[in-house]
Write an enzyme that holds these catalytic residues in place. Structure first.
Site, PDB file in Angstrom:
ATOM      1  N   ASP A  85       0.652  -1.349   0.262  1.00  0.00           N
ATOM      2  CA  ASP A  85      -0.057  -0.428   0.377  1.00  0.00           C
ATOM      3  C   ASP A  85       0.517   1.431   0.078  1.00  0.00           C
ATOM      4  OD1 ASP A  85      -1.948  -1.748   0.291  1.00  0.00           O
ATOM      5  OD2 ASP A  85      -2.596  -1.405   2.522  1.00  0.00           O
ATOM      6  N   ASP A  86       0.130   2.421  -0.351  1.00  0.00           N
ATOM      7  CA  ASP A  86       0.665   3.904  -0.865  1.00  0.00           C
ATOM      8  C   ASP A  86       1.917   4.572  -1.448  1.00  0.00           C
ATOM      9  OD1 ASP A  86      -0.921   3.156   2.104  1.00  0.00           O
ATOM     10  OD2 ASP A  86       1.002   3.757   3.441  1.00  0.00           O
ATOM     11  N   HIS A 136      -5.776   3.145  -4.730  1.00  0.00           N
ATOM     12  CA  HIS A 136      -5.470   3.264  -2.908  1.00  0.00           C
ATOM     13  C   HIS A 136      -6.326   4.636  -3.004  1.00  0.00           C
ATOM     14  CE1 HIS A 136      -4.782   1.808   1.081  1.00  0.00           C
ATOM     15  NE2 HIS A 136      -3.744   2.654   1.115  1.00  0.00           N
ATOM     16  N   HIS A 140      -4.732   9.492  -0.368  1.00  0.00           N
ATOM     17  CA  HIS A 140      -4.705   8.208   1.190  1.00  0.00           C
ATOM     18  C   HIS A 140      -6.369   9.026   1.410  1.00  0.00           C
ATOM     19  CE1 HIS A 140      -3.064   6.053   4.290  1.00  0.00           C
ATOM     20  NE2 HIS A 140      -3.150   5.518   3.016  1.00  0.00           N
ATOM     21  N   HIS A 231       3.145  -2.309   3.360  1.00  0.00           N
ATOM     22  CA  HIS A 231       3.845  -0.711   2.674  1.00  0.00           C
ATOM     23  C   HIS A 231       5.140  -0.787   1.988  1.00  0.00           C
ATOM     24  CE1 HIS A 231       0.255  -0.941   5.684  1.00  0.00           C
ATOM     25  NE2 HIS A 231       0.187   0.357   4.891  1.00  0.00           N
TER      26      HIS A 231
END
Length: 708
Positions: A85-86, A136, A140, A231
């Site tokens: 993620d991210d 995503h 965020h 992540h």
């Protein structure tokens, strides 16, 4: 030439300025929205009622059916889907890709749209390596805290960004701050249902919580069959990289299979993105990158401007202190007699003030003064008022209207002294002003002396603001200019000149609207030194309305630009002319032209800061700057022996008056660039300076005997 022909002032630039500021503000706001500036730590998982049982008790990959029900699927046995993620992140995503490539493992990356726009080449690298990319959101955002339309826009923007980076049409979605199905709240479920119902929602079977940096062994233990959440951005991911390097070969050796989410579920390969989607994504990327560049550039500009401003304050204070000591030593000496002093008063329609002006001059305590009043074609009774006074040593010369420079030159020709004091027709001198003003001429290198002009009508906000401006800006600058030997302006209200310096300068020129600045620059480049005498005080009437203030400052600013352009060659000269060009004109260019032009952008950045940056930081910066201004003003008022009362208006001056002065500079700059011609705007006088005509004299110092 008629009035209409003379007044050729541009107008469209105001609309362009407003439009440019709106575009700039919109760009900054977009950058603030994209970066979440100042919002670190404010997005937290939404707590509350749990989602429906079909979601919270289901598997990690969930689909919302047309009838509103939720179906889910789990990964096959002995299958691991690594998800990150991210990202993309310029440091950690490539490091993750290197580990995955080493063990020939494919994974699923849930990327943030704004990050994709920043690093599209990394997203392209992820796709080219055979990995899968899901959405995503764009910034965020915590899905359960925003309305459905916001989440829908975030998802679309991210899909477009992925398409513009070379990715396929996205089918997978992971909402930020989500974890396992059991942790899904009703608010998060509702956000997915209303904001992104067409996407497969990928939660996690195992949340490694690697963002906490729990240690490599803990992350390794959390990598097990199912969907694993990791992540590749948002902080130091060294532990994640190390854990992958240990867990993947160990689990592969045990027969576990590493696949993407879609591969694990047998989902079809996503179609290529449409061309229109790619172009939309590219447009947003350009807008985002431009907004980021603007924000960065303005941050640099504001930082540099603040630094230069503080440096200027420091230099002003240091040089003012040096000048104050010099002036105090000069004031302790007896006043010297320097022969006949001729006072030239150019007057055009000055009936409201001329009597007070002439009486204050002829009543000065210097023993040898002649006053020459040049009536420049007045339509009122200016000349008659002076003639009916019948004062000795006062002459009136009438001429057709030819402008202030011509009136000054006429008075200079008809005067007899070797020292001439040039005075505006609305100025009232202190009883000892003439004697104080001419004392620096005991030094044969001095060609001109600037007196201390004070605002007579200093009531009301506008009057107090101008009073502070005269004391802080004008007088501190003059002290500094004297120390630097580059005084660019002796004000028309009170200034003295040696006749030889006037002759070397070629008289008072009428080529610019700021004849006092142009004339002083000519005296400087002729090799004479110009100084400031703060004890020589004269009161003048300042504009009483915003319209009058605008006209006066417009003329001053435009005329100063004309004078700077006229004497621009001094920048390359040596000696006194070079000091004028590199120090005096350079200072004027920086602080009276360039920085004021950038001020609207800085103000827009300030509003942006209030909306997107830390309010405490913005308030601290503004308070610190204002405190520095107040401290400087207090010192300047003390040096000028003025009361501190007007200081309370200084914060308001920074908010209102300062912006008006900046707009004056912008108008003058545009007028100069388009080659427009500006009319001479004369202020309507009401005689405000008369109250000082019979005021008590300042403490007198005995004058040496004339000796004749």
């Amino acid at each position: 030439m008629g009035k209409r022909a003379l007044r050729r002032e541009p107008r469209a630039h105001w609309a362009l300025l407003v439009l440019a500021m709106l575009v700039l503000f919109a760009g900054l706001c977009f950058n603030g929205y994209v970066t979440g500036a100042g919002a670190e730590g404010t997005h937290v998982p939404v707590e509350g009622a749990p989602g429906p049982a079909a979601a919270t008790e289901g598997a990690a990959v969930q689909r919302l059916e047309p009838d509103g029900t939720v179906t889910s699927r789990a990964l096959p046995a002995r299958t691991i889907a690594l998800t990150f993620d991210d990202g993309p992140d310029p440091a950690w995503t490539p490091a993750v890709l290197e580990v995955l490539a080493r063990y020939r493992v494919h994974a699923t990356f849930f990327q943030v749209g704004a990050q994709i726009n920043r690093y599209p080449e990394i997203t392209r690298r992820v796709v080219d390596a055979g990995h899968e990319v899901g959405l995503h959101t764009f910034t965020h955002v915590a899905a359960g805290t925003v309305p459905a339309w916001r989440l829908e826009a975030e998802v679309k923007l991210t899909a477009n960004a992925l398409a513009a980076a070379g990715g396929p049409q996205a089918t997978l979605l992971r909402l930020p701050y989500s974890a396992t199905p059991r942790a899904e709240s009703a608010a998060e479920y509702d956000a997915w249902r209303r904001g992104a119902p067409g996407y497969l929602q990928v939660l996690a079977d195992h949340d490694t919580e690697d963002w906490r940096r729990p240690g490599v062994p803990a992350i390794v233990r959390a990598i097990r069959p199912g969907v694993v959440m990791l992540h590749d951005s948002g902080g130091d991911r060294a532990q994640t990289i190390a854990a992958l390097d240990q867990a993947i070969p160990r689990l592969q050796a045990k027969g576990y299979r590493f696949v993407t989410v879609s591969e694990a579920l047998g989902l079809p390969r996503p179609p290529a993105a449409a061309a229109a989607q790619k172009w939309r994504g590219l447009a947003v990327r350009v807008a985002q990158n431009t907004a980021g560049w603007l924000a960065g550039a303005l941050t640099v500009v504001m930082t540099v401007a603040a630094g230069i401003g503080l440096l200027r304050l420091l230099i002003q204070l240091v040089t003012a202190r040096v000048h104050w000591r010099r002036a105090r030593a000069r004031h302790e000496r007896p006043l010297a007699y320097l022969g006949l002093v001729s006072v030239v008063v150019p007057a055009y329609n000055e009936a409201a003030n001329i009597e007070a002006t002439v009486r204050s001059l002829i009543g000065n305590d210097y023993p040898d003064i002649e006053v020459v009043v040049v009536d420049d074609g007045s339509s009122d009774d200016t000349a008659g008022i002076v003639e009916r006074l019948g004062l000795p040593r006062v002459r009136v010369i009438r001429q057709p209207n030819a402008g202030k420079p011509a009136a000054l030159n006429t008075g200079i020709r008809h005067s007899h002294g070797q020292i001439l004091v040039l005075v505006d027709g609305d100025t009232v001198f202190a009883p000892d002003a003439v004697g104080r003003l001419i004392q620096p001429f005991t030094d044969p290198e001095i060609g001109a002396v600037s007196g201390n002009t004070k605002v007579a009508n200093r009531t009301g906000l506008l009057g107090r603001w101008q009073h502070l401006e005269y004391v802080i800006g004008f007088n501190l600058d003059r002290r500094m200019f004297e120390i630097a030997r580059c005084m660019p302006t002796v004000p028309g209200a009170i200034g003295a000149f040696r006749r030889a310096a006037i002759q070397d300068a070629g008289g008072v020129s009428g080529e610019t609207l700021a004849e006092d600045t142009d004339f002083t620059m000519a005296v400087l480049r002729a090799g004479w030194h110009v100084v400031y005498e703060p004890a020589a005080i004269a009161w003048t009437e300042a504009p009483a309305t915003v319209r009058q203030l605008w006209r006066q400052r417009y003329r001053w600013c435009y005329g100063t630009m004309q004078a700077m352009w006229k004497h621009r060659d001094t920048v390359l000269r040596r000696g006194p002319a070079g000091r004028l060009g590199r120090r005096g004109i350079g200072y004027l260019l920086l602080f009276q032209v360039l920085l004021p032009i950038t001020a609207p952008m800085i103000d827009v950045y300030g509003v942006y800061g209030l909306l997107f940056l830390s309010p405490l930081k913005v308030a601290a910066v503004w308070s610190g700057f204002t405190a520095a201004q107040v401290a400087t003003a207090a010192i300047a008022l003390r040096m000028d022996r003025e009361r501190y009362g007007p200081l309370w208006t200084l914060p308001l001056q920074q908010i209102v008056y300062r912006q008006l002065m900046y707009l004056v500079v912008i108008q003058s700059t545009v007028m100069a660039l388009v080659g427009g011609r500006l009319r001479w705007h004369r202020m309507v006088r009401i005689g405000a300076a008369q109250q000082y005509a019979a005021g008590p004299p300042t403490a007198a110092v005995p004058m040496e005997s004339p000796g004749r």
